[in-house]
Design a protein around this motif. Structure first.
Motif, mmCIF file in Angstrom:
data_model
loop_
_atom_site.group_PDB
_atom_site.id
_atom_site.type_symbol
_atom_site.label_atom_id
_atom_site.label_comp_id
_atom_site.label_asym_id
_atom_site.label_seq_id
_atom_site.Cartn_x
_atom_site.Cartn_y
_atom_site.Cartn_z
ATOM 1 N N LYS A 80 0.825 -1.093 0.230
ATOM 2 C CA LYS A 80 -0.065 0.056 0.024
ATOM 3 C C LYS A 80 0.860 1.313 0.106
ATOM 4 O O LYS A 80 0.606 2.419 -0.651
ATOM 5 C CB LYS A 80 -0.830 0.100 1.127
ATOM 6 C CG LYS A 80 -1.787 1.051 1.352
ATOM 7 C CD LYS A 80 -3.097 0.977 2.678
ATOM 8 C CE LYS A 80 -3.697 2.325 2.445
ATOM 9 N NZ LYS A 80 -4.683 2.050 3.681
ATOM 10 N N ALA A 81 2.105 1.217 0.789
ATOM 11 C CA ALA A 81 2.763 2.499 0.804
ATOM 12 C C ALA A 81 3.637 2.730 -0.686
ATOM 13 O O ALA A 81 3.635 3.596 -1.048
ATOM 14 C CB ALA A 81 4.004 2.077 1.871
ATOM 15 N N ASN A 83 2.186 1.875 -3.376
ATOM 16 C CA ASN A 83 1.200 2.096 -4.506
ATOM 17 C C ASN A 83 0.941 3.807 -4.159
ATOM 18 O O ASN A 83 0.755 4.455 -5.022
ATOM 19 C CB ASN A 83 -0.095 1.500 -4.033
ATOM 20 C CG ASN A 83 0.040 0.008 -4.561
ATOM 21 O OD1 ASN A 83 0.909 -0.181 -5.208
ATOM 22 N ND2 ASN A 83 -1.085 -0.779 -4.177
ATOM 23 N N ALA A 84 0.822 4.078 -2.822
ATOM 24 C CA ALA A 84 0.930 5.521 -2.500
ATOM 25 C C ALA A 84 1.810 6.479 -3.121
ATOM 26 O O ALA A 84 1.556 7.569 -3.490
ATOM 27 C CB ALA A 84 0.691 5.780 -1.116
ATOM 28 N N ALA A 87 1.095 6.691 -6.783
ATOM 29 C CA ALA A 87 -0.178 7.577 -7.084
ATOM 30 C C ALA A 87 0.149 9.138 -6.743
ATOM 31 O O ALA A 87 -0.151 10.185 -7.454
ATOM 32 C CB ALA A 87 -1.501 7.099 -6.315
ATOM 33 N N GLU A 88 0.789 9.383 -5.741
ATOM 34 C CA GLU A 88 1.196 10.709 -5.194
ATOM 35 C C GLU A 88 2.115 11.418 -6.008
ATOM 36 O O GLU A 88 2.246 12.712 -6.273
ATOM 37 C CB GLU A 88 1.631 10.544 -3.827
ATOM 38 C CG GLU A 88 0.618 10.291 -2.778
ATOM 39 C CD GLU A 88 1.264 10.088 -1.265
ATOM 40 O OE1 GLU A 88 2.301 10.366 -1.157
ATOM 41 O OE2 GLU A 88 0.594 9.777 -0.781
#
Length: 436
Positions: A80-81, A83-84, A87-88
């Motif tokens: 998840k980290a 992916n973030a 995305a960011e």
């Protein structure tokens, strides 16, 4: 020829591209390498024009105290980290790369830069070439390298690639398309495509060219530099000169998942032998290591591995290839991703024992693997493999392919973008390599 080369990730994602970029520059081509800022020390030392991309995967990872047990939730939190981070930062990456890409003859992409590379190529109508270190194009010859090896019929092998491609779209493609809409006001919902050339920095001694791949998907050979000039610190030179070649142990960026219990098993298995240990991304306290362990950090593997008696590692593509090229036995303790694939491939060549499929990292199991790696026949297989890989010209092969694909005398941009379904049908294959 002017090229924009985009990647993002760890040192393992950037180092092979640095070798390729240096080779392209030596051939008189112009390029800029865009990568995560902490991975650019080697490219800059080689005189490669670089620009840093925003974001930091290592800092974003929730690296737990190695004294704590590892839970499945830790793995999901790490995914998840990552992916973030993508995305960011995808919009920032587009803005950083676009000015150079507009003036480029082609966009080359790799690793977590895949989505941004594809989005830019579509937006700017530029030829697109993938650069990868795992053979991710679907084939009947083997199952997806992102899964543990399986004994499947050919048609089933091809099916195993689809989940990984779908996940790649979710991680890299979708954020890039959202960023494309933000930056350029356009969006293309097409999934990550494989109807463009793909070059693989993979040794043909470990993976033969599949006979059902498109003609412009090529196994080139490993991308590395053998002319590494590095000044080793005096204490390391003294340690190496003080006895027999030591055992190397290191797990790179996945070492964030190594816990003290596993480290204790490794220490017990080494059983007092001389060892060089690289903590990688872990938070392992060096004070817990015995005196026979020497700690190293930023040491070129190309320089270090030929001086080792064996290499114990996680099975990343770069570490596996560099150890194989050094001609030393390996012990691969897979953690995830493509690690099981490379563990299997190196064991097939006799240069490593078969990895423990049960995932146990006990001192008894690792000691047995060390005994296997010390056998004369294992050492001979490792030397033969290293000699064979030394005859490869992975960088040269890739450069010739890039020149053929991108030069003005080569086929047009439209020819580089032949529809994947039509190409697969022309080969008489029923399974599309698209992931829609």
């Amino acid at each position: 020829m002017r090229l924009s080369i985009v990647t993002f990730g760890s040192e393992g994602d950037t180092r092979p591209l640095a070798a390729l970029c240096r080779g392209l520059l030596d051939r008189g081509h112009d390029l800029t390498l865009f990568a995560e800022h902490s991975t650019l020390s080697l490219p800059r030392s080689l005189g490669i024009p670089c620009e840093a991309l925003s974001g930091d995967v290592r800092s974003a990872l929730p690296i737990a105290d190695p004294r704590q047990d590892l839970h499945l939730s830790d793995v999901f939190r790490s995914i998840k980290a990552v992916n973030a981070v993508i995305a960011e930062n995808s919009a920032s990456w587009l803005r950083t790369v676009a000015p150079h890409a507009r003036e480029s003859d082609a966009i080359l992409f790799s690793s977590l830069g895949s989505g941004v590379g594809g989005a830019l190529a579509a937006q700017l109508h530029k030829p697109l070439i993938g650069l990868f270190f795992q053979p991710i194009t679907p084939t009947r010859c083997f199952s997806s390298p992102m899964l543990p090896p399986m004994n499947l019929p050919g048609w089933a092998n091809r099916l195993t690639f689809k989940p990984a491609h779908a996940q790649a779209w979710k991680i890299c493609g979708r954020p890039a398309q959202e960023a494309r809409r933000e930056v350029f006001g356009t969006r293309d919902d097409t999934r990550l495509r494989f109807d463009h050339p793909m070059l693989f920095g993979v040794s043909r001694e470990l993976v033969a060219q599949p006979d059902d791949w498109p003609d412009d998907h090529r196994i080139c050979g490993h991308w590395s530099r053998t002319d590494v000039t590095w000044q080793a610190p005096g204490d390391l030179l003294e340690f190496l000169a003080a006895g027999e070649p030591p055992i190397y142990a290191g797990f790179g960026s996945p070492s964030a998942f190594i816990r003290r219990k596993a480290l204790g098993a490794l220490i017990d298995a080494v059983a007092g032998r001389r060892a060089v240990f690289s903590p990688g991304w872990s938070r392992i306290d060096a004070s817990v290591l015995p005196k026979n362990f020497f700690i190293v950090r930023d040491v070129p593997h190309e320089w270090l591995f030929p001086r080792m008696s064996m290499v114990i590692h996680h099975g990343g593509a770069g570490t596996t290839h560099t150890a194989a090229r050094a001609g030393v036995p390996q012990i691969v303790l897979p953690i995830g991703a493509d690690h099981h694939f490379w563990a299997h491939r190196i064991a097939l060549r006799g240069a490593a024992p078969k990895y423990p499929r049960n995932g146990r990292f006990s001192s008894k199991a690792v000691a047995a693997l060390i005994d296997f790696a010390q056998r004369d026949e294992t050492r001979m297989c490792a030397r033969d493999l290293g000699a064979a890989m030394a005859r490869e010209d992975g960088v040269g092969n890739a450069i010739r392919e890039i020149e053929r694909l991108v030069s003005p005398q080569a086929r047009s941009h439209e020819a580089l973008r032949v529809d994947s379904r039509a190409r697969v049908a022309a080969k008489g294959l029923w399974f599309s390599i698209a992931t829609d």
